[in-house]
Design a protein around this motif. Structure first.
Motif, mmCIF file in Angstrom:
data_model
loop_
_atom_site.group_PDB
_atom_site.id
_atom_site.type_symbol
_atom_site.label_atom_id
_atom_site.label_comp_id
_atom_site.label_asym_id
_atom_site.label_seq_id
_atom_site.Cartn_x
_atom_site.Cartn_y
_atom_site.Cartn_z
ATOM 1 N N GLU A 165 0.744 -1.271 0.137
ATOM 2 C CA GLU A 165 0.098 0.073 0.078
ATOM 3 C C GLU A 165 0.772 1.286 -0.063
ATOM 4 O OE1 GLU A 165 -2.959 -0.188 3.063
ATOM 5 O OE2 GLU A 165 -3.595 -2.250 2.639
ATOM 6 N N ASN A 166 2.038 1.089 0.410
ATOM 7 C CA ASN A 166 2.821 2.334 0.535
ATOM 8 C C ASN A 166 2.472 3.257 1.598
ATOM 9 O OD1 ASN A 166 4.594 1.609 -1.656
ATOM 10 N ND2 ASN A 166 3.032 2.040 -3.346
ATOM 11 N N SER A 167 1.921 2.990 2.449
ATOM 12 C CA SER A 167 1.550 3.858 3.446
ATOM 13 C C SER A 167 2.811 4.038 4.533
ATOM 14 C CB SER A 167 0.418 3.519 4.229
ATOM 15 O OG SER A 167 0.445 2.315 4.916
ATOM 16 N N LEU A 168 3.607 3.138 4.585
ATOM 17 C CA LEU A 168 4.816 2.973 5.319
ATOM 18 C C LEU A 168 6.112 3.360 4.569
ATOM 19 C CD1 LEU A 168 4.155 -0.127 7.520
ATOM 20 C CD2 LEU A 168 3.609 2.183 7.901
ATOM 21 N N THR A 169 6.885 3.930 5.193
ATOM 22 C CA THR A 169 8.245 4.141 4.565
ATOM 23 C C THR A 169 9.305 3.245 5.459
ATOM 24 O OG1 THR A 169 8.602 6.194 5.772
ATOM 25 C CG2 THR A 169 7.902 6.200 3.339
ATOM 26 N N PHE A 170 10.356 2.778 4.654
ATOM 27 C CA PHE A 170 11.495 1.712 5.300
ATOM 28 C C PHE A 170 12.882 2.647 4.980
ATOM 29 C CE2 PHE A 170 7.748 -0.718 4.450
ATOM 30 C CZ PHE A 170 7.718 -1.541 5.195
ATOM 31 N N ASP A 208 3.656 8.477 8.406
ATOM 32 C CA ASP A 208 3.711 10.043 8.584
ATOM 33 C C ASP A 208 4.840 10.593 9.309
ATOM 34 O OD1 ASP A 208 1.139 10.123 7.465
ATOM 35 O OD2 ASP A 208 0.013 10.396 9.366
ATOM 36 N N GLU A 209 5.896 10.047 8.763
ATOM 37 C CA GLU A 209 7.425 10.645 9.247
ATOM 38 C C GLU A 209 7.541 10.191 10.636
ATOM 39 O OE1 GLU A 209 8.017 14.647 7.648
ATOM 40 O OE2 GLU A 209 7.375 14.196 5.865
ATOM 41 N N THR A 249 9.947 -1.651 13.668
ATOM 42 C CA THR A 249 11.308 -2.284 13.481
ATOM 43 C C THR A 249 11.142 -3.361 12.619
ATOM 44 O OG1 THR A 249 11.274 -3.387 15.562
ATOM 45 C CG2 THR A 249 12.255 -1.205 15.451
ATOM 46 N N LEU A 250 12.277 -3.664 11.895
ATOM 47 C CA LEU A 250 12.472 -4.880 11.138
ATOM 48 C C LEU A 250 13.864 -4.963 10.829
ATOM 49 C CD1 LEU A 250 11.466 -6.981 8.853
ATOM 50 C CD2 LEU A 250 11.710 -5.110 7.214
ATOM 51 N N THR A 251 14.180 -6.496 11.035
ATOM 52 C CA THR A 251 15.524 -6.956 10.924
ATOM 53 C C THR A 251 15.482 -7.962 9.499
ATOM 54 O OG1 THR A 251 16.360 -6.565 13.047
ATOM 55 C CG2 THR A 251 17.482 -7.985 11.791
ATOM 56 N N LEU A 252 16.365 -7.912 8.520
ATOM 57 C CA LEU A 252 16.526 -8.639 7.799
ATOM 58 C C LEU A 252 18.096 -9.480 7.643
ATOM 59 C CD1 LEU A 252 14.632 -7.331 4.672
ATOM 60 C CD2 LEU A 252 13.902 -9.067 6.352
ATOM 61 N N PHE A 253 18.249 -11.033 7.835
ATOM 62 C CA PHE A 253 19.576 -11.540 7.653
ATOM 63 C C PHE A 253 19.545 -12.695 6.782
ATOM 64 C CE2 PHE A 253 22.524 -14.365 9.530
ATOM 65 C CZ PHE A 253 23.836 -13.516 9.491
ATOM 66 N N GLU A 302 1.971 -5.165 6.603
ATOM 67 C CA GLU A 302 2.677 -4.169 5.497
ATOM 68 C C GLU A 302 3.940 -4.659 5.672
ATOM 69 O OE1 GLU A 302 2.338 0.127 3.496
ATOM 70 O OE2 GLU A 302 0.743 -0.680 4.932
ATOM 71 N N ILE A 303 4.467 -4.402 6.806
ATOM 72 C CA ILE A 303 6.073 -4.686 7.013
ATOM 73 C C ILE A 303 6.536 -6.078 6.619
ATOM 74 C CG2 ILE A 303 8.112 -4.990 8.878
ATOM 75 C CD1 ILE A 303 6.251 -2.880 10.496
ATOM 76 N N MET A 304 5.648 -7.012 6.868
ATOM 77 C CA MET A 304 5.799 -8.708 6.225
ATOM 78 C C MET A 304 5.929 -8.471 4.714
ATOM 79 S SD MET A 304 6.938 -10.743 8.600
ATOM 80 C CE MET A 304 6.686 -12.088 7.408
ATOM 81 N N LYS A 305 5.052 -7.994 4.169
ATOM 82 C CA LYS A 305 5.068 -7.876 2.733
ATOM 83 C C LYS A 305 6.480 -7.196 2.048
ATOM 84 C CE LYS A 305 0.273 -8.052 2.174
ATOM 85 N NZ LYS A 305 -1.268 -7.488 1.933
ATOM 86 N N PHE A 306 6.641 -6.232 2.656
ATOM 87 C CA PHE A 306 8.091 -5.562 2.453
ATOM 88 C C PHE A 306 9.245 -6.280 2.537
ATOM 89 C CE2 PHE A 306 11.917 -3.376 3.835
ATOM 90 C CZ PHE A 306 12.071 -2.395 2.669
#
Length: 243
Positions: A113-118, A162-163, A168-172, A197-201
């Motif tokens: 959805e692009n409501s979040l920024t990473f 909204d800035e 949080t997310l960690t990828l390894f 949404e974090i999981m889909k990213f």
């Protein structure tokens, strides 16, 4: 790929992450048949783990390591079919938390959805923000220093809405496996679909990295989301601590 390989890959990814983050801080130790990582002023990884099944004969060594390194948690992989976890339960250990190891065969990317920024954490200010909000989602702290010493080794992300930092997310990555860790959303921002949404990213990042599987260890809170996204159960991890 069969379940035996998936189980091995899940444990490999998780334990390699613990070893990787602790090594630059001189906090990883090998004491056969055990390994442990304990970072000063941090609640993670602080794990003592083993790859082969244990017996009563291992107990004195386990107790000696914990005596010298108080607060270590022991993950027990329920894969041996031996009930060796009873060694902990009858010797003063209690269950801290149980997690379900899960795997997803990667295929098509998810629409987002692009409501979040990473934002990948690559400086000290972002590392401090990440470290400050992480314990709002989890019951322990990951020190800022852990992130600062591992920018290149591990992908830590701050999630903004909204800035404002809200998660949080960690990828390894190990081989063709992407481990998804530390998916957290601060309490006041929950029940809005952000965790999904974090999981889909994360899954899309794994696909972009040419991985074959995404793997994780699910708490009861997040398991429903992961199942809905297609993750399948592999084995139970029971985390023990000495009372």
């Amino acid at each position: 790929m069969n379940n035996i390989n998936l189980i091995k890959d899940n444990i490999d990814n998780l334990t390699s992450l613990w070893k990787t983050v602790a090594t630059p801080l001189l906090s990883y130790h090998k004491n056969d048949p055990f390994q442990f990582s304990q970072i000063k002023n941090s609640g993670w990884p602080n794990r003592l783990w083993f790859r082969e099944d244990i017996t009563e004969e291992n107990l004195p060594q386990i107790l000696e390591i914990i005596e010298k390194n108080p607060g270590l948690i022991i993950p027990y992989w329920d894969i041996f079919g031996s009930n060796s976890n009873e060694i902990f339960e009858k010797n003063g250990f209690k269950i801290r938390i149980q997690l379900m190891a899960m795997a997803l065969k990667l295929g098509e990317k998810f629409p987002v959805e692009n409501s979040l920024t990473f934002k990948r954490v690559l400086n000290e200010n972002d590392a401090k923000t990440w470290s400050d909000i992480y314990p709002l989602s989890f019951s322990y702290v990951i020190s800022k220093e852990t992130l600062v010493h591992n920018y290149e080794n591990v992908k830590f992300y701050l999630v903004h809405f909204d800035e404002k930092p809200i998660g949080t997310l960690t990828l390894f990555q190990t081989g063709k496996t992407m481990g998804i860790h530390g998916v957290g959303v601060i309490p006041e921002m929950r029940k809005r679909g952000f965790a999904e949404e974090i999981m889909k990213f994360a899954i899309n990042e794994a696909i972009d990295a040419d991985c074959e599987y995404a793997q994780l260890q699910a708490s009861p809170l997040g398991k429903g989301i992961y199942t809905r996204l297609g993750f399948e159960d592999l084995f139970l991890i029971t985390n023990y601590e000495l009372t």
